[in-house]
Scaffold this active site. Sequence first.
Site, mmCIF file in Angstrom:
data_model
loop_
_atom_site.group_PDB
_atom_site.id
_atom_site.type_symbol
_atom_site.label_atom_id
_atom_site.label_comp_id
_atom_site.label_asym_id
_atom_site.label_seq_id
_atom_site.Cartn_x
_atom_site.Cartn_y
_atom_site.Cartn_z
ATOM 1 N N GLN A 239 0.829 -1.209 0.000
ATOM 2 C CA GLN A 239 0.000 0.000 0.000
ATOM 3 C C GLN A 239 0.869 1.267 0.000
ATOM 4 O O GLN A 239 0.357 2.356 -0.179
ATOM 5 C CB GLN A 239 -0.936 0.003 1.219
ATOM 6 C CG GLN A 239 -2.063 -1.019 1.122
ATOM 7 C CD GLN A 239 -3.061 -0.956 2.261
ATOM 8 O OE1 GLN A 239 -3.233 -1.927 2.980
ATOM 9 N NE2 GLN A 239 -3.731 0.176 2.437
ATOM 10 N N ARG A 386 -9.712 -0.239 7.112
ATOM 11 C CA ARG A 386 -10.630 0.674 6.443
ATOM 12 C C ARG A 386 -10.957 1.897 7.303
ATOM 13 O O ARG A 386 -12.119 2.281 7.474
ATOM 14 C CB ARG A 386 -11.918 -0.022 6.013
ATOM 15 C CG ARG A 386 -12.562 0.756 4.874
ATOM 16 C CD ARG A 386 -13.608 -0.010 4.133
ATOM 17 N NE ARG A 386 -14.059 0.799 3.013
ATOM 18 C CZ ARG A 386 -14.475 0.307 1.844
ATOM 19 N NH1 ARG A 386 -14.495 -0.973 1.652
ATOM 20 N NH2 ARG A 386 -14.872 1.109 0.895
ATOM 21 N N CYS A 387 -9.928 2.474 7.886
ATOM 22 C CA CYS A 387 -10.136 3.714 8.632
ATOM 23 C C CYS A 387 -8.799 4.406 8.761
ATOM 24 O O CYS A 387 -7.759 3.804 8.562
ATOM 25 C CB CYS A 387 -10.718 3.447 10.016
ATOM 26 S SG CYS A 387 -9.615 2.585 11.131
ATOM 27 N N GLU A 762 -13.274 5.480 3.814
ATOM 28 C CA GLU A 762 -13.339 4.839 5.121
ATOM 29 C C GLU A 762 -14.530 5.288 5.949
ATOM 30 O O GLU A 762 -14.886 4.636 6.932
ATOM 31 C CB GLU A 762 -12.021 5.099 5.845
ATOM 32 C CG GLU A 762 -10.871 4.457 5.055
ATOM 33 C CD GLU A 762 -9.497 4.923 5.451
ATOM 34 O OE1 GLU A 762 -9.402 6.033 6.003
ATOM 35 O OE2 GLU A 762 -8.532 4.194 5.219
#
Lengths: 808, 284
Positions: A239, A386-387, A762
């Site tokens: 990522q 996802r945050c 997110e």
Amino acid sequence: MNKELSREERADALSGMGCKRKRVEDARFTQGKGNYVDDIKLPGMLFGDFVRSPYAHARIKSINTDAAMALDGVVAVLTAADLAPLGLHWMPTLAGDKQMVLADGKVLFQGQEVAYVVAKDRYIAADAVELVEVEYEELDVIVDPFASLESDVVLREDLVAEDGSLPDGAHGPRKHHNHIFTWEVGDKETTEQVIGDAEVVAEDMFYYHRTHPCPLETCGCVASMDKVNGKLTLYGTFQAPHAIRTVVSLISGIEEHNIRVISPDIGGGFGNKVGAYPGYVCSVVASIVTGVPVKWVEDRMENLMTTAFARDYWMKGKIAATKEGKITGLWCHTTADHGGFDACADPTKFPAGFMNICTGSYDIPVAYLAVDGVYTNKAPGGVSYRCSFRVTEAVYFIERMIEVLAIELNMDPAELRRINFIKKEQFPYKSALGWEYDSGDYHTAWDKALEAVDYKGLRAEQAQRVEDFKAGKTRSLMGIGLTFFTEIVGAGPVKNCDILGLGMFDSCEIRIHPTGSAIARLGTISQGQGHATTFAQILATEIGLPADSITIEEGDTDTAPYGLGTYGSRSTPVAGAATAMAGRKIRAKAQMIAAYLLEVHDDDVEFDVDRFVVKGAPEKFKTMKEIAFAAYNQAIPGIEPGLEAVSYYDPPNMTYPFGAYVCVMDIDVDTGVTDIRRFYALDDCGTRINPMIIEGQIHGGLTEALAVALGQEIAYDDMGNVKTGTLMDFFLPTAWEVPNYETDHTVTPSPHHPIGAKGVGESPHVGGVPCFSNAVNDAFKAFGLRHTHMPHDHWRIWQTANKLGLHG
Amino acid sequence: MIPAAFEYHRPKDMAGVLAVLVEHGDEARVLAGGHSLIPMMKLRMADVPHLIDLQDVDGLSGITVDGGRVRIGAMTTQSDIIGHAALAEAAPIMREASLQIADPQVRYMGTVGGNVANGDPGNDMPGLMQCLDATFILVGPDGEREVQARDFYEAAYMTDREDDEVLLAVAFDAPSGGYAYEKQKRKIGDYATAAAAVLLEKNGDTCSAASIAMTNLSDTPVWSEAAGNALVGTSVDAAAIDAAVAAMLGDIDPTQDNRGPIEFKRHAAAMILRRAIARAWDRA
């Protein structure tokens, strides 16, 4: 002759910001033509596989690799002893700790990497793993962070000095040999005083269970060392490819210009692919040793058991308010279970991420937060699933805290939120725990949401349901889940955000080709977010060339400008800003070229959608396409040929997306089965670049939120065995379990972002988790429930109902 | 998730299948849809040096409904069952249960034979076969033999099938009366937390016959004769249902797992059975 297009028609032809442009990535993804790490096949490539510990805590007495080495096709078996001379048996973590690459004398979690087998094919590697003989001596296992802080068992002997003293950790003094750090923010004394003197105080403990991002594609890499030219090429599911290049250089000693990191197509990341894992280090070493490429791709069980879990926070909270419901103070102490190594992926100065956004959307005058990190015999990680960094934990905490306070006040939780919201005119708003919220209009969003779902009507229906239940007419209860969340995303300003000393700016480089098409390269990397679609839309609007004529490229460190990658909803806030700023540099030069071509002063032309026009004489213009060609064929005095620009963007602040969610749920009290009847999600992510992609992001994030709230967990037994290591037990929802989502929006642009965008990927997860959980809790409120922990799977809901005496 | 090396056999007829089975004994296993066996091999929990793929063997799939007798070939998929009109008419409980097995992709591959012969207590078909009082037709080196579903299951993954035998087909009399297959599961693709197969016959207002089987609540499917008997001769009123549930609870022996503790499973089993009885009686 072509009809002259109107201004709107010319804008439409660009497919710029605000349009529902179809994703350009989908042609290859939907045809199975993506190029993922496991699709990469290089000549002579070998395959790696790990021998992993079956025990959660054990000393390693011996490792015998003879039988494995004797198997035909096995090239090497690496152990810590082989890596030690290179100094690579341990590696630094993103959190300032270090982690064993291969077990150095002991193992600290089930599934830990013990030896790395390299073989000529994947099957032989798997066979050889079974032939490596490891003798273990089992040690006492600790899976509870509170017990860990009381235990005599030392998990990390490497962090205890010979005289038994505890050297400081990366984040200051340590209180116990299994303690990692204490992080404190806010005004403890005043907060505790306010709580002590308050008219009303609500208090509870909220456990946010351990779970896992579980991307469809697991982690993996292909390392290829060219011994002739000394260059290492590392393909991987990264990522943050640029940061990985720097880390690989620092760890291996290979000069950075000799390392090329490539992130090909990535099948989802959700934070799982931010960190550096032993598989990468071992593959690089194996390629250096063998001189041929080495591939390592983990399987699903390895992914769930070993690479980067999320959450595992015990959050004890107290909230003070007046009798009328005005919040006067917030206190939180969190015990954070980090597993065997502290490998959290947070900016350096934030060992608990941005947990200090836990004052939420509310105007809370004073607050205090302390977080204690603790070692246990569980896998390392602690990534932001996802945050943004620990923001889901923070939002879950405050949104549960508000509900508990509403019970204490006997007040409607929607009204309690309303009277405590930060008001529109208070922005930019400085929070008690140190953040400056950029913009918001919470009341408008909240009113819109409550009206859309007919909140009063829902409450009336719920009250009737409770009566019917008590009268024995139904065995179903109804829960109304409310959430109003504020995120903090777009990390971040270099002055306070770095990872391993690398400032968290991001970048974009644009080259306009002579015929009026372009390529733009960014420091980020899409894992499904659709960057090739949306960044081209930003540029189309900024530089007046059609999005379809702009290629977006990411993920190759030899070609893309340096950036910190994609996670924490930072791509649009940071790289999106860099894209707009680079586009504006292109436009500035284009303006000079246009003025030269039109034989007027620079100030006498202005940008108009896809062209520069002479002010007051719109029939005199040069299109961007014409200007692009001129940049390459005209000798313009004082202007270099070509049309290129690069921008490195250091954001002045984070962005603060927000949203209002409502969940309506029916619960079968007898079986614990939940049925989500309605889910309404209003998101405000500032300027909207592609409404269709936003909607897709909302659907995906809500679905992962549903998973976490209703069943998804990484569970351990007392011996440290992972109980949820396959998708049979680890809940990944299918279309069947997912309800219909209603999406809505308001638009409050970020004042400091060049195009006003805040990021959205997110938000639905951050807001969704407490919303689903609040619905479950709310359903039982009438029967005396204050709080029950997630995940709300069938048996736990049944247990809640049972404890409340609802089974007769 | 990489299996150990194995020999792949793909015989053209049953004689070829039996020849491999006789030669290799418990080192050989037949492969039908593969949804249980292949994951077990990939996890290296099943050691199968010789895998015999049945897909080229003729005559193993197909459904016949003849004079009230139903016969389903072992290689018949759950998808075939769902789509078979005559079967849906003769034994609608087969369709109702099959629709609750996994998802369409799995049902295109998953077979009746694999589902009943593997002996996995989580599978839905074994309990259903016991409820229907089905007969399993096995073939081995000495020819065919029949065994009742109610006698077939010994323990988890342990059945009456010999190592050199292959399940050919299942057969049962088309049931009359009301039916229900009720299943609680955590998600699509999951095994049952609790499942109940119920067949009830009605004579006037009285239950004249009842068959009840439970799934994934012991190490084998549980056909609860006592639960059925508790309903026969009653009007399936609350007291009778209570008695049936109590009898069923006496026959099951669930264990704790990620689906929940024993106490919850017993509660879920009771709820599922109550609902199945109510639905079956309503249809009777």
